[in-house]
Scaffold this motif. Sequence first.
Motif, PDB file in Angstrom:
ATOM      1  N   GLU A 103       1.027  21.202 -40.055  1.00  0.00           N
ATOM      2  CA  GLU A 103       0.517  22.999 -39.908  1.00  0.00           C
ATOM      3  C   GLU A 103      -0.727  22.480 -38.958  1.00  0.00           C
ATOM      4  O   GLU A 103      -1.896  22.807 -39.355  1.00  0.00           O
ATOM      5  N   THR A 104      -0.374  21.991 -37.681  1.00  0.00           N
ATOM      6  CA  THR A 104      -1.361  21.643 -36.848  1.00  0.00           C
ATOM      7  C   THR A 104      -1.039  22.321 -35.147  1.00  0.00           C
ATOM      8  O   THR A 104       0.063  22.619 -35.246  1.00  0.00           O
ATOM      9  N   PRO A 105      -1.747  22.594 -34.286  1.00  0.00           N
ATOM     10  CA  PRO A 105      -1.465  23.182 -33.094  1.00  0.00           C
ATOM     11  C   PRO A 105      -0.297  22.431 -32.496  1.00  0.00           C
ATOM     12  O   PRO A 105       0.587  23.320 -31.870  1.00  0.00           O
ATOM     13  N   GLU A 106      -0.397  21.290 -32.391  1.00  0.00           N
ATOM     14  CA  GLU A 106       0.735  20.773 -31.647  1.00  0.00           C
ATOM     15  C   GLU A 106       2.177  20.653 -32.441  1.00  0.00           C
ATOM     16  O   GLU A 106       3.113  20.246 -31.777  1.00  0.00           O
ATOM     17  N   HIS A 107       2.103  21.149 -33.649  1.00  0.00           N
ATOM     18  CA  HIS A 107       3.513  21.318 -34.537  1.00  0.00           C
ATOM     19  C   HIS A 107       3.733  22.763 -34.632  1.00  0.00           C
ATOM     20  O   HIS A 107       5.059  22.994 -35.553  1.00  0.00           O
ATOM     21  N   THR A 108       3.017  23.841 -34.046  1.00  0.00           N
ATOM     22  CA  THR A 108       3.580  25.048 -34.715  1.00  0.00           C
ATOM     23  C   THR A 108       3.695  26.120 -33.431  1.00  0.00           C
ATOM     24  O   THR A 108       3.017  25.690 -32.239  1.00  0.00           O
ATOM     25  N   GLU A 109       4.137  27.040 -33.575  1.00  0.00           N
ATOM     26  CA  GLU A 109       4.317  28.079 -32.403  1.00  0.00           C
ATOM     27  C   GLU A 109       4.751  29.381 -33.174  1.00  0.00           C
ATOM     28  O   GLU A 109       4.699  29.642 -34.234  1.00  0.00           O
ATOM     29  N   ASP A 110       4.930  30.329 -32.290  1.00  0.00           N
ATOM     30  CA  ASP A 110       5.046  31.955 -32.504  1.00  0.00           C
ATOM     31  C   ASP A 110       4.114  32.248 -33.409  1.00  0.00           C
ATOM     32  O   ASP A 110       2.708  32.342 -33.194  1.00  0.00           O
ATOM     33  N   ARG A 111       4.300  32.899 -34.744  1.00  0.00           N
ATOM     34  CA  ARG A 111       3.322  33.449 -35.752  1.00  0.00           C
ATOM     35  C   ARG A 111       2.903  32.339 -36.820  1.00  0.00           C
ATOM     36  O   ARG A 111       2.407  32.627 -37.677  1.00  0.00           O
ATOM     37  N   GLN A 112       3.491  31.103 -36.523  1.00  0.00           N
ATOM     38  CA  GLN A 112       2.886  30.022 -37.404  1.00  0.00           C
ATOM     39  C   GLN A 112       1.584  29.754 -37.353  1.00  0.00           C
ATOM     40  O   GLN A 112       0.820  29.454 -36.125  1.00  0.00           O
ATOM     41  N   GLY A 113       0.836  29.654 -38.334  1.00  0.00           N
ATOM     42  CA  GLY A 113      -0.527  29.187 -38.290  1.00  0.00           C
ATOM     43  C   GLY A 113      -0.936  27.897 -38.444  1.00  0.00           C
ATOM     44  O   GLY A 113      -0.048  26.979 -38.420  1.00  0.00           O
ATOM     45  N   PHE A 114      -2.257  27.381 -38.309  1.00  0.00           N
ATOM     46  CA  PHE A 114      -2.497  25.818 -38.437  1.00  0.00           C
ATOM     47  C   PHE A 114      -4.029  25.661 -38.522  1.00  0.00           C
ATOM     48  O   PHE A 114      -4.825  26.612 -39.099  1.00  0.00           O
ATOM     49  N   PHE A 115      -4.268  24.479 -38.937  1.00  0.00           N
ATOM     50  CA  PHE A 115      -5.494  23.940 -39.282  1.00  0.00           C
ATOM     51  C   PHE A 115      -5.568  23.063 -38.239  1.00  0.00           C
ATOM     52  O   PHE A 115      -4.927  22.298 -37.744  1.00  0.00           O
ATOM     53  N   HIS A 116      -6.738  22.992 -37.283  1.00  0.00           N
ATOM     54  CA  HIS A 116      -7.009  22.346 -36.186  1.00  0.00           C
ATOM     55  C   HIS A 116      -8.469  21.650 -36.344  1.00  0.00           C
ATOM     56  O   HIS A 116      -9.620  22.129 -36.346  1.00  0.00           O
ATOM     57  N   LEU A 117      -8.575  20.262 -36.306  1.00  0.00           N
ATOM     58  CA  LEU A 117      -9.507  19.545 -36.474  1.00  0.00           C
ATOM     59  C   LEU A 117      -9.912  19.297 -34.950  1.00  0.00           C
ATOM     60  O   LEU A 117      -9.239  18.496 -34.402  1.00  0.00           O
TER      61      LEU A 117
END
Length: 421
Positions: A254-268
């Motif tokens: 659940e990080t930017p490089e593994h998500t798209e569309d409406r998927q959220g993330f944690f980004h360090l």
Amino acid sequence: MTNKEAIIDRFLSYVKIDTQSDETSDTTPSTEKQWDLANKLREELQEMGMQEVTIDENAYVMATLPSNVEHEVPVIGFVSHFDTTPDFSGTNVNPQIIENYDGKDIILNKEKNIILSPDYFSDLLQYEGQTLITTDGNTLLGADDKAGITEIMEAMKYLLNNPQVKHGKIRICFTPDEEIGRGAHKFDVEKFGAEWAYTMDGSQVGELEFENFNAAGAVVKVSGKSVHPGYAKDKMINSMYIAMDFINSLPRLETPEHTEDRQGFFHLNAIEGDVEETTLHYIIRDHDREHFEARKQMMQDLAGEICNQYERDCVTVEIKDQYFNMREKVEPVMHIVNIAEEAMKQVDVTPIIKPIRGGTDGAQLSFKGLPCPNIFAGGHNFHGKYEYVPVESMQKAVEVIVKIAELTASGIQNSELKIQD
């Protein structure tokens, strides 16, 4: 409508002015150099013949195009920002113009072997035969959002020079510091006086967006105990190892490089530390408000679990909300999205209606009482040396602005406009 040369000349005059914002500054604008473009825009608006041209103490530039119809028409607005991101240099921007793009690699910088290739950036192939403006590989371009400013200025010039095109009162505003999340902070919605507005701050031609991330920033502080390493047995507590435990305990996919569309993330996005103290900087994003709140709680719960494990208060998490999903403010007035969609169709642009994986001034403005969907400005690969913009996309954006003004003034019934799901 607007010829390519006029758009190119205006755009180049803007991107060559360095307007990079600075998130470490507490002034508005965050950098003095933003005033250079703000003052230029004020002068151009006055020379163009716009009315009520103002610039306030925070560099917000506003102006009015008066209505040219007798009947009552809602006051609408268009907004763009003039700062560029702190993430990449905006100094000495030296654009390259690629006419009749052939669909092949574009050499941005031969000495540094920097190549803009459709093999990696496949969107390029949409624009074969068109005129592209690129960087020289040393800086960003600044199409985010000087393309939007160019389009609003050219649309206002067109409407001023073509009074046969009927429109109501139009307000425009150019803002500082959008790239550091403060573009709407000192925006005077009451002074602006529009019933609704549109940010011209999207990417590829056709984009129309009325939902965005809920966003927060988190600072995680981890405390350790520094002891001479030769005598550290059962005494030293290395904050960096505890920080690693925290990082690895969050969902890795659940990080930017593994998500798209409406998927959220944690980004360090930053780490600094030593044995005694380590600080982690995160951004938290999710389109769904409940999921967003759950993400924030997950970080707090994780901190508590690690503290229990070490039997000491070694991890603290400070979370600050940044902006929220504008959808909840736009849906009650969905006709403003419908009008933009219809405007695109009438100028032969296929609408691409999708959520923004980010935020715009429009998100914050919507929560300040100015519903504000986002429309394409045409650029690609923002915030870096591979940024480019097709001139034809900017031309279409000008046409969309003019058509929105026409449709609003025409009194078109909301029921005649149907939004795609």
